[in-house]
Design an enzyme around this catalytic site. Structure first.
Site, PDB file in Angstrom:
ATOM      1  CG  MET A 196      -1.703  -1.209   1.231  1.00  0.00           C
ATOM      2  SD  MET A 196      -2.604  -1.073   2.803  1.00  0.00           S
ATOM      3  CE  MET A 196      -1.573  -1.393   4.035  1.00  0.00           C
ATOM      4  CG  ASP A 197       5.037   3.013  -1.855  1.00  0.00           C
ATOM      5  OD1 ASP A 197       5.536   2.890  -2.883  1.00  0.00           O
ATOM      6  OD2 ASP A 197       4.771   3.801  -0.965  1.00  0.00           O
TER       7      ASP A 197
END
Lengths: 189, 308
Positions: B83-84
């Site tokens: 989840m960047d």
């Protein structure tokens, strides 16, 4: 470089182009990987093709030992070893699925007899014997997958995918390197 | 601004209405299956072994139908997500980075809902890497607080929605209340089977492999395992993902355009389809998830499974 779902359809001409481009651009270490081990199985042909390419690049078309047989391959020397390509095979490693997780297990088996508390990242790193992790991995094939490439080494590797190695152009390869040069790694920070 | 003032100013943002209570427990209709074995919840599953990895051949139908273009039989069993992009998302909007993390939590909630709806069995999310401790303390404290509050607020809803929670990564660096909450959450939800949500916090793929090696070394020392019996499947069974029957993701999604796996599930991703998405995590919603799944299914249709 990893030839993911193109193992069945390798073009040694294209593969040797890639090797030569890497070397000409000053890339010291090149690892070629195909999970089925076709490259390993065809090393002799690969080196012959590389020998021919190297002789062209070094401007030595009339070398007495580089006579093509009409298919662009050199006649090998009596002992079958590559001649002009020695600079191009320095730093070149060819791997297959056998060198993935299976090799990791073989390399660390002795480690598993020490006191568990002594096992850490540095000790594992020493046992698996890679000089350095690849900074960049180019996968070829429409399936974007690592296909069992040695896992430990891919911690921070930039992964680029190209649809095929066949008919790859120098420009496409350079574009990949340019994208790599623009990446910023924050390393968690 | 002191960290205490910062936390107080953020307090109103950190309490969200419960999001899963409206989700009905699934109405399951079962097709006949070739091999039946029954889990604790009475759900029949067929299992096949593929190089030591158990794959679920379950053919449950859910009352929610899949969006157009998705086939049930080609849905991934296990999806992993890096989840960047939360901070970049916030900076692009001139917002403080805390807003980015908040928006990221909302995106995660939605993806959890969609996984439940579409029958994905395992969702593993990379919430916090062991390398992230290099960030400023005020930021890591905020993230630990966000995680604790999120878990506390949603625990009851997870239970009602049939979601099982596991947390992987070393928890010894966490505040004590968070450690206790994690243990409780895992215990309370351990029998749930609709979705297994695995949250990787303070996680490192290399550390995961090291702890697996340590565990095996201990078994060798105790005579439980012989050296000659050690193989890649034994290592896989000792990794932290051994909390699920499906430890290897079928699909990895990484947002924000970065093209690396950043020390996430290094061993487990050997044969996973990789999908790199340009949008930042807070913007990863229904359409983006659908596109990732469609791309996965398209590749499966063309090239099938792999010889692992």
């Amino acid at each position: 470089m990893a030839f993911t779902n193109e193992s069945h359809n390798l073009d040694l001409n294209a593969v040797t182009d890639l090797i030569c481009w890497c070397k000409q651009l000053g890339i010291k270490y090149i690892t070629l990987y195909d999970d089925l081990g076709k490259l390993k199985g065809n090393q002799k042909d690969l080196f012959r093709c590389l020998d021919y390419k190297a002789s062209l690049l070094d401007g030595n078309n009339n070398h007495p030992l580089t006579k093509t047989n009409g298919n662009g391959y050199t006649r090998p020397r009596a002992n079958g070893t590559p001649s002009e390509s020695i600079n191009y095979i320095k730093g070149l490693t060819i791997l297959s699925k056998q060198e993935g997780r299976q090799k990791f297990v073989r390399d660390i088996k002795n480690l598993l007899t020490v006191e568990p508390d002594r096992i850490d990242i540095e000790l594992v790193q020493k046992h698996i014997g890679w000089t350095s992790d690849p900074e960049m991995l180019v996968t070829f094939g429409t399936k974007q997958c690592l296909f069992g490439f040695p896992p430990w080494q891919l911690r921070l590797t930039e992964i680029f995918s190209l649809p095929s190695h066949r008919n790859i152009t120098y420009k496409t390869f350079i574009d990949c390197l340019e994208k790599y040069s623009r990446t910023t790694q924050r390393l968690g920070a | 601004m002191s960290s205490l003032q910062l936390h107080q100013s953020l307090a109103p943002l950190l309490y969200k209405p419960n999001f899963l209570s409206h989700l009905p427990y699934p109405t399951l209709r079962f097709r006949s299956l070739p091999v039946a074995s029954f889990s604790k919840n009475g759900i029949s599953m067929s299992q096949s072994h593929e190089n030591g990895v158990v794959r679920n051949g379950a053919q449950e139908e859910y009352s929610d139908s899949l969006p157009e273009g998705l086939l049930r039989e080609l849905m991934p069993t296990h999806v992993a997500v890096i989840m960047d992009g939360n901070r970049r998302w916030a900076r692009m909007r001139g917002l403080p980075i805390w807003s980015g993390y908040e928006a990221g939590v909302r995106a995660l909630r939605r993806i959890v809902e969609l996984c439940c709806k579409w029958g994905i069995k395992v969702l593993t999310v990379f919430a916090f890497s062991s390398d992230n401790w290099f960030r400023p303390k005020v930021e890591t404290d905020f993230l630990m607080g966000l995680f604790e509050r999120g878990l506390r607020d949603e625990l009851e809803n997870f239970s009602k929605a049939g979601i099982r929670i596991s947390v992987i990564g070393g928890s010894t660096k966490f505040p004590k209340p968070l450690q206790v909450l994690i243990t409780d959450a895992m215990e309370v939800t351990k029998n749930n089977s609709r979705l297994h949500l695995i949250v990787a916090v303070n996680y490192s793929g290399q550390n995961d492999i090291v702890q697996a090696c340590q565990s095996i070394a201990l078994k060798v020392k105790d005579g439980v395992v012989k050296l000659e019996d050690i193989n890649e499947f034994l290592i896989e069974r000792e990794l932290e993902t051994n909390c699920t029957d499906f430890p290897c993701p079928d699909l990895l999604i990484r947002t924000s355009g970065e093209l690396r796996i950043s020390n996430f599930l290094l061993w487990q991703l050997a044969f996973t389809e990789l999908y790199f998405e340009h949008s930042h995590w807070p913007d990863f919603g229904d359409d983006e998830f659908l596109e990732a799944l469609r791309s996965f299914q398209q590749r499966q249709r063309r090239y099938g499974g792999h010889d692992s």
